[in-house]
Design an enzyme around this catalytic site. Structure first.
Site, mmCIF file in Angstrom:
data_model
loop_
_atom_site.group_PDB
_atom_site.id
_atom_site.type_symbol
_atom_site.label_atom_id
_atom_site.label_comp_id
_atom_site.label_asym_id
_atom_site.label_seq_id
_atom_site.Cartn_x
_atom_site.Cartn_y
_atom_site.Cartn_z
ATOM 1 N N ARG A 59 39.708 33.141 42.219
ATOM 2 C CA ARG A 59 39.481 33.671 43.581
ATOM 3 C C ARG A 59 40.840 33.885 44.270
ATOM 4 O O ARG A 59 41.460 32.946 44.785
ATOM 5 C CB ARG A 59 38.625 32.698 44.395
ATOM 6 C CG ARG A 59 38.443 33.096 45.844
ATOM 7 C CD ARG A 59 37.520 34.235 46.073
ATOM 8 N NE ARG A 59 36.197 33.987 45.522
ATOM 9 C CZ ARG A 59 35.312 34.962 45.297
ATOM 10 N NH1 ARG A 59 35.632 36.216 45.555
ATOM 11 N NH2 ARG A 59 34.120 34.680 44.791
ATOM 12 N N ARG A 85 38.182 41.461 33.978
ATOM 13 C CA ARG A 85 38.904 40.403 34.730
ATOM 14 C C ARG A 85 38.625 39.011 34.165
ATOM 15 O O ARG A 85 39.275 38.054 34.554
ATOM 16 C CB ARG A 85 38.582 40.459 36.220
ATOM 17 C CG ARG A 85 37.116 40.296 36.575
ATOM 18 C CD ARG A 85 36.959 40.239 38.089
ATOM 19 N NE ARG A 85 35.561 40.245 38.509
ATOM 20 C CZ ARG A 85 35.159 39.895 39.726
ATOM 21 N NH1 ARG A 85 36.053 39.541 40.641
ATOM 22 N NH2 ARG A 85 33.885 39.934 40.051
ATOM 23 N N HIS A 135 42.188 44.709 43.287
ATOM 24 C CA HIS A 135 41.421 44.057 44.368
ATOM 25 C C HIS A 135 42.300 42.995 45.059
ATOM 26 O O HIS A 135 42.026 41.793 44.960
ATOM 27 C CB HIS A 135 40.188 43.425 43.715
ATOM 28 C CG HIS A 135 39.153 42.883 44.641
ATOM 29 N ND1 HIS A 135 39.390 41.894 45.568
ATOM 30 C CD2 HIS A 135 37.829 43.181 44.773
ATOM 31 C CE1 HIS A 135 38.269 41.598 46.212
ATOM 32 N NE2 HIS A 135 37.317 42.381 45.756
ATOM 33 N N ASP A 137 33.350 44.644 55.337
ATOM 34 C CA ASP A 137 33.329 45.040 53.925
ATOM 35 C C ASP A 137 33.135 46.553 53.885
ATOM 36 O O ASP A 137 32.023 47.056 53.966
ATOM 37 C CB ASP A 137 32.168 44.330 53.212
ATOM 38 C CG ASP A 137 32.319 44.373 51.694
ATOM 39 O OD1 ASP A 137 31.612 43.608 51.018
ATOM 40 O OD2 ASP A 137 33.152 45.171 51.212
ATOM 41 N N GLU A 158 42.237 46.777 49.264
ATOM 42 C CA GLU A 158 42.137 47.041 47.822
ATOM 43 C C GLU A 158 42.401 48.515 47.502
ATOM 44 O O GLU A 158 41.875 49.411 48.177
ATOM 45 C CB GLU A 158 40.731 46.644 47.346
ATOM 46 C CG GLU A 158 40.385 45.202 47.700
ATOM 47 C CD GLU A 158 38.900 44.920 47.675
ATOM 48 O OE1 GLU A 158 38.187 45.532 46.848
ATOM 49 O OE2 GLU A 158 38.433 44.098 48.492
HETATM 50 O O1 TA6 Z 1 35.789 44.318 47.390
HETATM 51 C C1 TA6 Z 1 34.864 43.694 48.250
HETATM 52 C C2 TA6 Z 1 33.745 43.092 47.405
HETATM 53 O O2 TA6 Z 1 33.048 44.105 46.711
HETATM 54 C C3 TA6 Z 1 32.841 42.272 48.320
HETATM 55 O O3 TA6 Z 1 31.609 42.924 48.547
HETATM 56 C C4 TA6 Z 1 32.707 40.952 47.573
HETATM 57 O O4 TA6 Z 1 31.664 41.018 46.614
HETATM 58 C C5 TA6 Z 1 34.094 40.878 46.940
HETATM 59 O O5 TA6 Z 1 34.299 42.194 46.428
HETATM 60 C C6 TA6 Z 1 34.319 39.758 45.947
HETATM 61 O O6 TA6 Z 1 33.627 39.985 44.797
HETATM 62 P P1 TA6 Z 1 33.721 38.844 43.650
HETATM 63 O O7 TA6 Z 1 32.850 39.368 42.554
HETATM 64 O O8 TA6 Z 1 35.166 38.729 43.246
HETATM 65 O O9 TA6 Z 1 33.236 37.574 44.295
#
Ligand code: TA6
Length: 299
Positions: free
Chosen positions: A75, A99, A168, A212, A271
Site C-alpha cells: 500500500r 503488481r 498509481h 476518486d 496517477e
Molecule cells: O486509483 C484509484 C483507485 O482505483 C481507487 O478506486 C481505489 O480502488 C484505489 O485505486 C486503490 O486500489 P487498490 O486495489 O490498490 O486497493
C-alpha cells in the site's frame, strides 16, 4: 528467493554503497542511496516504494502498516497497473495482474550522476491463462533530484491487444485538507464516488471528503500544492491521456487492513494513466511508453 539468489543478485546488480538488494518478508527490495536521492524499489510488481531527493522530505507515501508478502502489492509508492486500470472482469484482480508478480531485474547503472534501474516481465503460461497475449513489459526508473519512470509495453505476440495502464503514484502530503491540485481546470472527469458520473473540473482540486476521479483526455502537468509542508510537487507526464486523483478519506481508509485510517490525511494519489475510454491498442511489434516525471519545488 534464497540467500544464494540474493548473493548472486547483489554480485550482478549491486552497486557498492549505492544499491543493495535484500529480503523484506519474502519480497526482494532494492535500497538505493546516491548523493542526489534515496529510494526503495520492490522487485515484486517493480514497485517504487520510496523516493526522497537530497534536502527534501519524502515525496512518496507508503503506509506505516504496509504488508510485505509474496503475491500482495504494498500500500503506497507507485503500483504498476497493467494491462487494465480499475476493476477487472469477473474474478480478475483490480488494476491488472503485474503488481503482484516478481519482475526480473534487467539493469542497474549510473547515467551521469543519476542511477537507473530497469525491471521487466514477460508473458508466461500463468499470464496467458488470465490474458492471452504475448508481451514484454519494462519499468525504467531514473533516480536523481527528480524521479523519472517509464512503463514500456511491447506487443511481442501475434495479435493486437488493447490496454489501459497506470503509474498509481501515492504522494506524501502534510495535510490533505491543506492540499490542492492544479492543472486540471476545465477538464472532464468521471466521478467514481458518484457512480462514474460525468463532471467538469472548475479550478483547483480541493479535498473535503473521499475523492476518486478519472480525468480524461488530458496530457497536462499537475502540481500538488502541499501547503502544510511548504512545497509544490510537479507531476509531468507523457504517453498518458488520463489522470486519476484519489484520496479515500477516513471511512474508506478505515476499511483497509494495510493502512491506519488516520493516514488518509497524509497521502494523495495523482496517477499517470490511460484509463476509462483512453485505451491504448498495439499491433504485433507495437510499443507504448507511459512516462511520469516528479520534481519538488520549495514554496
Ligand atoms: O486509483 C484509484 C483507485 O482505483 C481507487 O478506486 C481505489 O480502488 C484505489 O485505486 C486503490 O486500489 P487498490 O486495489 O490498490 O486497493
Amino acid at each position: 528467493m534464497n540467500q544464494q539468489q540474493y548473493t548472486a543478485l547483489n554480485e550482478t546488480f549491486g552497486m557498492h554503497s549505492s544499491l543493495h538488494i535484500a529480503d523484506v518478508s519474502g519480497v526482494p527490495v532494492l535500497s538505493i542511496s546516491t548523493p542526489q536521492a534515496s529510494a526503495r524499489i520492490a522487485l515484486q510488481g517493480a514497485q517504487v516504494l520510496a523516493w526522497q531527493p537530497a534536502g527534501h522530505l519524502p515525496v512518496l507515501w507508503t503506509s506505516q502498516v504496509a504488508v510485505y508478502q509474496p503475491g500482495r502489492g504494498v500500500r503506497g509508492g507507485v503500483p504498476v497497473c497493467w494491462p487494465w486500470f480499475g476493476a477487472g472482469e469477473l474474478g480478475q484482480p483490480a488494476h491488472g495482474f503485474v503488481r503482484t508478480r516478481l519482475w526480473q531485474l534487467r539493469e542497474t547503472a549510473w547515467k551521469g550522476d543519476r542511477l537507473v534501474v530497469r525491471m521487466g516481465l514477460r508473458d508466461d503460461a500463468e499470464t496467458r491463462a488470465i490474458w492471452n497475449h504475448g508481451f514484454d513489459l519494462e519499468l525504467r526508473v531514473d533516480i536523481g533530484n527528480t524521479l523519472v519512470m517509464q512503463l514500456i509495453t511491447r506487443n511481442i505476440g501475434d495479435n493486437a491487444f488493447t490496454i489501459t495502464d497506470a503509474l498509481h503514484t501515492y504522494f506524501q502530503v502534510g495535510d490533505i485538507a491543506r492540499t490542492e491540485v492544479t492543472g486540471l481546470d476545465q477538464t472532464a472527469y468521471l466521478d467514481k464516488v458518484l457512480g462514474f458520473e460525468n463532471k467538469m473540473q472548475v479550478g483547483a482540486v480541493q479535498f473535503t471528503g473521499e475523492t476518486d476521479r478519472i480525468y480524461l483526455n488530458t496530457d497536462a502537468t499537475c502540481v500538488i500544492h502541499d501547503m502544510a509542508q511548504d512545497r509544490h510537487i510537479h507531476v509531468l507526464k507523457s504517453g498518458s491521456l488520463s489522470t486519476v486523483v484519489w484520496n479515500p478519506w477516513a471511512d474508506k481508509a478505515a476499511g483497509f487492513t494495510d493502512m491506519r485510517f488516520e493516514e488518509y490525511r497524509n497521502m494523495l494519489c495523482v496517477e499517470t494513466c490511460n484509463a476509462g475510454s483512453d485505451t491504448v491498442t498495439l499491433a504485433p511489434g507495437g510499443k507504448h511508453v507511459l512516462g511520469a516525471e516528479i520534481r519538488v519545488e520549495p514554496d
